[in-house]
Design an enzyme around this catalytic site. Structure first.
Site, short mmCIF file in Angstrom:
data_model
loop_
_atom_site.label_atom_id
_atom_site.label_comp_id
_atom_site.label_asym_id
_atom_site.label_seq_id
_atom_site.Cartn_x
_atom_site.Cartn_y
_atom_site.Cartn_z
N TYR A 278 60.16 2.62 -79.16
CA TYR A 278 60.81 3.86 -79.58
C TYR A 278 61.30 4.81 -78.52
O TYR A 278 62.35 5.60 -78.52
CB TYR A 278 60.18 4.64 -80.49
CG TYR A 278 59.86 3.63 -81.79
CD1 TYR A 278 61.01 3.24 -82.85
CD2 TYR A 278 58.58 3.46 -82.30
CE1 TYR A 278 60.70 2.62 -83.68
CE2 TYR A 278 58.43 2.55 -83.32
CZ TYR A 278 59.19 2.23 -84.18
OH TYR A 278 58.97 1.53 -85.32
N THR A 279 60.68 4.95 -77.40
CA THR A 279 60.97 5.86 -76.30
C THR A 279 61.64 5.13 -75.27
O THR A 279 61.72 4.09 -75.12
CB THR A 279 59.51 6.17 -75.92
OG1 THR A 279 58.67 5.11 -75.18
CG2 THR A 279 58.59 6.94 -76.84
#
Length: 746
Positions: A125-126
Site C-alpha cells: 500500500y505504501t
C-alpha cells in the site's frame, strides 16, 4: 542391510568445541552484519542495502515514488536474503520523521505514528523514494571511493560501506542488540557535529570538553528538553556510555497546561493513559480533563485542564515528569564497528577522529579517480589531435590496411587506447571545428589535472577542501537545534498534599469506626446523622491536602488521605474498608497532625509519653505500633501539645492531675512513664477517662453525668503535682467523670 559409508573428508570434533565455534561464528555474524552500525556511514547492513537498492532503482529525491513492495523485492532478491517484514520495518523506520532526525526515505501513505511506530501499512500500500539527505551517502558511491564485495549469490556487487560525506553515525543514531553487546547512539544536530569535525580538523589535540562546546548533547527529532547537567553529558562523551534525562516541553495558558513536545519515542496516547489512570485513582484531583489536540498544524499538543488557575503548575508537572513518560531516561552506549572492523565503545573524539580519517581516505580516492579519468581523457584527446594533424594518412591506413590498429600505433607512436579511440571516431567529427574543441578541452583538462595533482600533494589543501565540503553540506542540510539543553529542577513524585488544593475540612469519626470529611471548620459532628446504633466519637480540623491519623485501642496508628474520604453529606464509610486493624480493636481518636507538632498519648492505666507527628505517619494498611498497652487496657486519646501550659488528666473515679509538659518523656514508641496513679480498690476499676491541655484562652469543663464543673485558667495550678501522683479529687457529686471539654474563647 547396506554397509555404513563414512565420508573420508569428515573429521571428528568434540561437541563442546563444535558448539563453541558455532556460537562464536554466529555471534560475530550478528555483531558485524546485523546489529551494530559502521563508523564510516553509520548504517547497519540492511539499511545500507535498502538505500543502495533504491538508488539502483532510480528512486532519487527528484523521481516519482514507487511501491515499497518493489523496493523490498529488489533488496531481498539481490542483496539481503532475509525476512521481508523485518526488512520493510527497517525501511519504515528510516521514513518516520519522529524516529529519524534526518529521514533517509521519503514515503507516501501510512508510515506509522508516534503513538505506534509499527502501525505502518503493508508494503503493497505504501510508496517510497530516497530523501534529499541521502545525497550525503550516495553521491560518491560510483567514484571508486569505497570497497565492494559480491552479494550473497556472487552475481552482483554491493558496497561494503557508503562514502558518507558527514558523520552519519552520530546524526541519526542507532539502536541494536547483538550477542553479548548492544548499541544506543542518540541522534545529533548536523551543524553542530560538522562544526566539531572542522574544529578537530584544525586542531587534532582538542579535548573532549572543547569538542562538547560545539556538540553539547543529543538532538532528537521530537524536540523536548535535556535536563541532565552538562557535566554528566561531558562524562558520557568521555566514557562513551551513560544515561541522560529528557522531558516534555510545556506552557501555561489560562487554566490549561499545553504539552507541545515529547521526549523521543514517547507515545502521546500512553501519556494520556498514564495521566487518566492517576485521575481515576484520585491522585490528581486538581486535573479535571486531559485530551489530545494534535493535528497537522501541531504534531504534538496534549492539554491538561486544571480545576483552577491557582494550581501550582510547576509542582504538578514535576510530579508528572516523575510518574509518567513525560520524562524519560535514555541510555547511551557509543558502541560501533570501527575502521579496523572491530566493535568498540568509543568516546566522542575517537568517533570524529576515525570518521575524519575515513573521509580523508575517501576524498583522496575520489580525487585520484577523477585524476585518472582526466588523464585517460587527455590521452584520448592527444590521439585525436594526432589524427587531425595527419588526417589523410590516417584515412589511408584505415582504408587500405588489414590491421589498421597496429599500423596506426607503429606509424604515429600511439598507445592502444589512442588507436581504439581513433578507430571509433565518427565521420561527423572529422571537421576543423572538432579540432578546435579538442584543443579547448585539452587546455581545461590539463588545468584540472594540475589542480588535482596539487591537491593530492598538499595535506593543507586537502584539509581546506574537506572543510569547505563539510561547511557546504551543513549549510544545505543543516537546521536549528530542536532539543534544548537546560538544567531543570529534578523531578520527583510529589506527596499528594502538595498537589491537592488546601481547603479547610473537618474529619468526623463515629463510635463504630465510620469516617467522612466535611468542607469547612464550622461543623458540629454531634449534630450529624449516623447509622442506627452509632454515634459521634471525635473530629479533627485541617486542610484537604493533609492526611488524617487514626488511633486504635491497641496503640496502633493509621493514616488516610483526607481528599479520598467520603463526603459528610453521606453517612461515610467504614474505616475497615480502607484499613486492617487487629481483631477486636476499635478506633478511639482521629487527628490531623501538622508538621513539627507533638502529641501526648495516654493509656487507660495512666501511662503515656509525647510523640512527634512524623512518627505517627504510616502507609501500611495494618497500621504502625506506637504505644505498648498493658493487658485489659486501651489507648485513651491523643492530645496536641500546643503550649507549655500543664496537662490535665482525669480519671473515671473523679481525680484530676495537672502535669508540667517538661515532666512527660518524649519517645518514638513504647509504653512511656506512669503519669497518674489510679485508685487501688478491688471493687473499683479506675481508669484514665479524658485528657486536655490547660487553655490559653478559655477554660476546662468537667462533665459528670448532667453536672458540669468549670476549671478556670487561674485554677489549673491547684491541680498540678508531681508525675505519678494520684491527683486532686473533685468535690462531692462528681464521683464519676465522663470527659473534659476544652472551651475556647473567641
Amino acid at each position: 542391510m547396506s554397509a555404513l559409508i563414512w565420508d573420508t573428508n569428515s573429521e571428528n570434533v568434540p561437541v563442546r568445541l563444535y558448539t563453541e565455534k558455532a556460537y562464536l561464528d554466529y555471534s560475530m555474524y550478528v555483531i558485524l552484519d546485523r546489529a551494530l552500525p559502521h563508523i564510516e556511514d553509520g548504517l547497519k547492513p540492511v539499511q545500507r542495502r535498502i538505500i543502495y537498492a533504491m538508488s539502483q532503482l532510480g528512486l532519487s529525491a527528484t523521481s516519482k515514488h514507487k511501491k515499497s513492495a518493489r523496493t523490498i523485492g529488489d533488496v531481498l532478491g539481490k542483496f539481503h536474503p532475509h525476512g521481508d517484514s523485518a526488512c520493510y520495518e527497517a525501511m519504515a523506520l528510516m521514513a518516520q520523521p519522529f524516529s529519524y532526525r534526518y529521514p533517509l526515505v521519503d514515503g507516501q501513505g501510512n508510515w506509522g505514528s508516534a503513538d505506534d511506530p509499527k502501525s505502518f501499512a503493508a508494503m503493497r500500500y505504501t510508496e517510497a523514494r530516497l530523501s534529499a539527505f541521502t545525497q550525503l551517502l550516495l553521491s560518491e558511491v560510483n567514484q571508486d571511493t569505497v570497497n565492494w564485495t559480491l552479494n550473497f549469490d556472487g552475481t552482483l556487487e554491493e558496497p561494503l560501506v557508503l562514502p558518507a560525506r558527514v558523520p552519519h553515525v552520530l546524526l541519526n543514531g542507532s539502536m541494536g542488540i547483538a550477542v553479548g553487546m548492544s548499541t544506543d547512539i542518540p541522534s545529533h544536530n548536523v551543524r553542530e557535529v560538522i562544526q566539531g569535525c572542522v574544529a578537530l580538523l584544525h586542531n587534532p589535540k582538542l579535548s573532549i570538553a572543547e569538542l562538547c562546546k560545539y556538540i553539547p548533547g543529543p538532538d532528537f527529532p521530537t524536540g523536548a528538553e535535556i535536563v541532565t547537567p552538562k557535566s554528566e553529558l561531558l562524562n558520557i562523551y568521555t566514557e562513551g556510555r551513560g544515561t541522560f534525562r529528557a522531558r516534555a516541553k510545556y506552557s501555561m495558558v489560562d487554566d490549561e497546561i499545553i504539552i507541545s513536545e515529547l521526549p523521543h519515542q514517547t507515545s502521546p496516547a500512553k501519556v494520556i493513559e498514564q495521566v487518566a489512570q492517576q485521575m481515576q485513582a484520585k491522585k490528581l484531583p486538581m486535573v479535571v480533563d486531559v485530551r489530545d489536540e494534535s493535528d497537522h498544524e501541531h504534531s504534538t499538543r496534549l492539554v491538561l485542564v486544571l480545576k483552577s488557575n491557582k494550581v501550582e503548575a510547576e509542582s504538578l508537572m514535576l510530579h508528572l515528569f516523575a510518574s509518567t513518560d513525560l520524562e524519560k531516561t535514555f541510555r547511551v552506549n557509543l558502541n560501533m564497528i570501527g575502521l579496523n572492523g572491530k566493535p568498540q565503545v568509543k568516546n566522542l573524539k575517537l568517533i570524529l577522529t576515525e570518521w575524519l580519517e575515513f573521509r580523508m581516505a575517501t576524498l583522496r580516492r575520489r580525487l585520484n579517480y577523477r585524476l585518472n579519468k582526466v588523464q585517460d581523457r587527455l590521452n584520448v584527446l592527444a590521439g585525436y589531435l594526432i589524427a587531425y594533424l595527419n588526417l589523410d594518412e590516417v584515412i589511408r591506413i584505415i582504408r587500405t590496411e588489414d590491421h589498421p590498429k597496429h599500423v596506426l600505433m607503429k606509424r604515429f607512436d600511439l598507445n592502444e587506447g589512442q588507436a581504439d579511440s581513433i578507430l571509433d571516431l565518427k565521420l561527423r567529427q572529422l571537421s576543423k571545428l572538432e579540432e578546435i574543441k579538442i584543443e579547448k578541452e585539452m587546455k581545461e583538462l590539463k588545468s584540472e589535472e594540475s589542480k588535482l595533482q596539487g591537491l593530492l600533494k598538499s595535506q593543507k589543501k586537502l584539509n581546506d577542501l574537506l572543510e569547505t565540503e563539510l561547511t557546504n553540506d551543513a549549510e544545505q542540510f543543516g537546521d536549528k537545534r530542536r532539543t534544548k539543553i537546560i538544567e531543570r529542577t529534578i523531578s520527583k513524585t510529589m506527596q499528594l498534599s502538595t498537589l491537592v488544593p488546601a481547603d479547610p475540612v473537618t474529619v468526623i469519626l463515629s463510635q463504630r469506626g465510620w469516617i467522612r470529611a466535611a468542607k469547612g471548620h464550622d461543623i458540629n459532628g454531634e449534630s450529624l446523622q449516623y447509622k442506627s446504633g452509632d454515634s459521634y466519637l471525635g473530629a479533627a480540623y485541617g486542610k484537604s491536602n493533609q492526611s488524617a491519623v487514626l488511633l486504635d485501642s491497641t496503640g496502633r496508628s493509621y493514616q488516610l488521605a483526607i481528599d479520598q474520604l467520603p463526603s459528610a453529606r453521606s453517612l461515610g464509610e467504614p474505616v475497615t474498608g480502607k484499613l486492617a486493624p487487629p481483631s477486636g480493636a476499635s478506633f478511639v481518636d482521629v487527628l490531623i497532625p501538622k508538621d513539627q507538632s507533638q502529641w501526648l498519648l495516654i493509656s487507660s492505666d495512666g501511662y503515656g509519653f509525647i510523640i512527634a507527628a512524623d512518627q505517627l505517619a504510616t502507609k501500611n494498611r495494618t497500621g504502625k505500633a506506637i504505644m505498648k498497652i498493658a493487658e485489659e487496657h486501651t489507648l485513651v486519646c491523643a492530645v496536641e501539645i500546643r503550649t507549655q501550659l500543664p496537662i490535665l488528666i482525669a480519671t473515671e473515679e473523679g481525680s484530676v492531675l495537672g502535669l508540667k509538659v517538661a515532666d512527660i518523656p518524649i519517645l518514638n514508641k513504647g509504653r512511656g512513664n506512669k503519669l497518674i496513679s489510679l485508685t487501688q480498690d478491688k471493687k473499683i476499676k479506675d481508669k484514665v477517662i479524658s485528657v486536655q491541655q490547660a487553655p490559653e484562652y478559655g477554660h476546662i469543663v468537667v462533665h459528670s453525668g448532667r453536672r458540669t464543673l468549670t476549671i478556670e485558667k487561674k485554677q489549673v495550678n491547684s491541680y498540678v503535682s508531681a508525675r505519678g501522683n494520684k491527683g486532686k479529687s473533685l468535690p462531692k457529686g462528681y464521683g464519676k467523670i465522663d470527659r473534659l471539654e476544652y472551651v475556647h474563647f473567641t
